[in-house]
Design an enzyme around this catalytic site. Structure first.
Site, short mmCIF file in Angstrom:
data_model
loop_
_atom_site.label_atom_id
_atom_site.label_comp_id
_atom_site.label_asym_id
_atom_site.label_seq_id
_atom_site.Cartn_x
_atom_site.Cartn_y
_atom_site.Cartn_z
N TYR A 71 -7.16 26.99 29.32
CA TYR A 71 -8.32 26.86 28.36
C TYR A 71 -9.36 26.87 29.04
CZ TYR A 71 -11.54 24.74 25.16
OH TYR A 71 -12.43 24.73 24.31
N HIS B 39 -24.30 29.90 21.73
CA HIS B 39 -24.61 28.35 21.54
C HIS B 39 -25.83 28.03 21.81
CE1 HIS B 39 -20.00 28.33 21.68
NE2 HIS B 39 -19.83 27.05 21.56
N ASN C 58 -20.97 21.48 28.02
CA ASN C 58 -20.02 20.57 27.53
C ASN C 58 -19.86 19.10 27.81
OD1 ASN C 58 -18.02 19.76 25.84
ND2 ASN C 58 -16.25 21.32 26.51
N TYR D 95 -41.72 -18.79 11.21
CA TYR D 95 -40.74 -18.32 11.88
C TYR D 95 -41.19 -17.25 12.98
CZ TYR D 95 -36.95 -20.42 9.10
OH TYR D 95 -36.15 -21.21 8.12
N ARG E 279 -41.92 -19.45 15.83
CA ARG E 279 -41.20 -20.36 16.29
C ARG E 279 -39.83 -19.73 16.92
NH1 ARG E 279 -38.31 -24.06 12.58
NH2 ARG E 279 -39.89 -23.46 11.19
N PHE F 79 -15.77 14.42 25.71
CA PHE F 79 -17.01 14.87 25.20
C PHE F 79 -17.57 13.97 24.06
CE2 PHE F 79 -13.40 17.67 24.07
CZ PHE F 79 -13.47 17.49 22.55
N GLU G 117 -13.71 20.91 15.30
CA GLU G 117 -14.41 19.68 15.41
C GLU G 117 -14.74 18.85 14.30
OE1 GLU G 117 -17.57 21.22 17.69
OE2 GLU G 117 -16.31 22.21 19.07
#
Length: 519
Positions: free
Chosen positions: A61, A91, A204, A290, A293, A337, A423
């Site tokens: 792969y 990409h 990646n 508040y 303080r 990833f 994905e």
């Protein structure tokens, strides 16, 4: 938070993790980089594993197959260069405004740091070219939109990888837009032809998310000390008590951030004539609001959250994010990833920025209401009714705080499946990081307005004088050209001056020059 570049020694990129300071030096201040001998050797060893697998008969792969949903497609040796080039080109599909230079440099540096571990299998020449771009100040143009935070920051990293093959658009060291091939040639660099797995190794990773997290946390650490300074100025000018910040009271609730913030407030208000003026039996005020303080409780919780996020970032700096990865003499697929660890803390930090800003705005608002400001003129105006004083400065704060609350809605709870359902769960960490940058800017502006307003109020307490530390901030503003109380004048430039002093760290530096380091 943008800072002018300065001359920095080069940062050595090794097999060991980078520090926050090294990331900031390269990303924000333009430091160059050098690959250490250990890193170069690790890259060579990793590449040898990929070369052996590429020459073997079995599909591997990312080396001899397609990617994502196309991972089952075997690619013959003569098409693998095209495979890697096509991956980068396809990409590099971002859209929208250009991402800031410091973000892109951080992204490039962190990808180089992962390459230097030897777990990605790139060739030494490819790693050296990425280092060369950083060293030459060449910054690829990366559009804002395109990353889902899984598999890492694919689109932003692909726009950077595009420059390595001599394609796309970059900015040179002077910031001029140029074709990548032209800018590389001018710097004496030659593009590479990507070999097996290299395209995947370059894109990646979680480097964009991580880079923005490191930069934001660096800024937030400064801003939270600044928030303590602003709170001390407000407590003092609103005739509040410093007794509630005593260490013995803080120990009853032992959160480390709270203790640090309270200690800062005690130091900032030490020996204040204004505080001393109402520390008597004649003072009938029982408790401060508040927003005064509880400043250490809120600022302290913010600090603890930031340090949790920093712990996550530190672990990520030590990571080698790629898929597949070189492990020993083999290459294995994994899910490292995924951006969830970063996405969660990026969102958490945006909540911190929104809440600290919200408390700052509430302290500022109290100055402007004569019913709550204990003797100060309405809106701190010179001639109320004729003058509006700081009325609209608080409007500006309120508008920013409202926006920050919307930005605090978490991105990491969202997920839109992609890649033909391969994905099917993504982190949206890049979106969280982009949001956090806007949140940090908003907090900077809100604190700047509080400091500006509190300084005016402290002047209006004359003839009483402020503490040494808070008085140093008032002097800083006056020396920077912000005048003291008087008739209305053009306020926006004064706000920007105060914001700039907060952003640069000058406010904290002025205090620390007077009383020593804050915690």
């Amino acid at each position: 938070m943008s800072v002018e570049p300065r001359v920095e020694p080069p940062v050595g990129v090794d097999v060991d993790p980078l520090s926050f300071a090294e990331v900031v030096a390269v990303a924000r201040h333009g430091a160059g980089v050098v690959l250490t001998p250990a890193a170069q050797e690790a890259v060579r060893r990793g590449r040898a594993v990929v070369d052996a697998l590429a020459a073997g008969p079995r599909p591997a792969y990312g080396i001899s197959t397609g990617f994502g949903a196309l991972a089952t497609r075997h690619v013959p040796a003569q098409r693998r260069t095209q495979l890697q080039r096509s991956l980068v080109r396809s990409h590099a599909a971002g859209s929208g405004p250009e991402v800031e230079r410091e973000v892109v440099r951080a992204l490039m540096l962190l990808r180089l740091s992962t390459l230097a571990t030897g777990h990605t299998g790139v060739r030494p020449a490819t790693a050296a070219l990425l280092a060369g771009l950083l060293d030459a100040g060449i910054t690829p143009v990366v559009p804002e939109h395109g990353s889902l935070g899984c598999s890492g920051d694919l689109a932003p990293l692909a726009h950077c990888a595009l420059a390595l093959i001599g394609e796309g658009t970059v900015r040179d060291a002077r910031g001029t837009l140029r074709p990548a091939a032209e800018a590389l040639a001018a710097a004496g660099l030659a593009p590479v032809e990507l070999g097996e797995k290299e395209g995947l190794a370059l894109i990646n990773g979680t480097d964009g998310m991580l880079g923005m997290l490191v930069l934001a946390l660096t800024d937030l650490r400064l801003l939270l000390r600044t928030a303590d300074v602003a709170a001390a100025m407000s407590v003092e000018a609103q005739l509040g008590t410093d007794r509630v910040f005593a260490a013995e009271l803080q120990r009853l609730r032992p959160h480390p951030g709270q203790a640090a913030s309270a200690a800062n407030l005690v130091a900032l208000l030490a020996d204040s004539p204004i505080v001393a003026s109402h520390r008597s039996p004649d003072c009938h005020r029982v408790q401060d609001a508040y927003s005064l303080r509880c400043s250490p409780q809120v600022h302290g919780a913010a600090r603890d959250t930031v340090e949790h996020a920093a712990a996550v970032a530190t672990r990520e700096l030590a990571a080698a994010i790629d898929n597949p990865v070189v492990v020993g003499d083999r290459v294995e697929s994994n899910g490292n990833f995924h951006g969830a660890p970063l996405g969660y803390v990026l969102d958490f930090a945006a909540i911190v920025a929104a809440d600290v800003a919200s408390m700052s705005e509430r302290r500022t608002d109290r100055f402007l209401d004569r019913a709550r400001s204990h003797g100060l003129p309405p809106f701190l105006a010179d001639d109320p009714g004729v003058d509006s004083g700081h009325m609209i400065a608080q409007y500006t704060q309120a508008g920013i705080v409202s926006a920050l609350k919307r930005l605090a809605v978490p991105a990491s709870v969202d997920s839109i499946p992609s890649s033909a359902m391969q994905e099917d769960h993504v982190s949206m960490g890049w979106s969280a990081a982009r949001t956090l940058r806007r949140s940090v800017d908003g907090l900077t502006r809100v604190l700047g307005i509080e400091v500006l307003t509190a300084a005016r109020a402290l002047d209006l307490r004359a003839p009483l004088t402020p503490a040494a530390a808070t008085g140093a901030v008032v002097r800083l503003l006056r020396e920077a050209g912000v005048e003291g109380p008087g008739p209305d004048r053009y306020l926006a430039p004064e706000i920007e001056t105060a914001v700039g002093l907060v952003r640069s760290g000058a406010v904290v530096a002025a205090v620390e020059d007077e009383i020593g380091a804050l915690r």
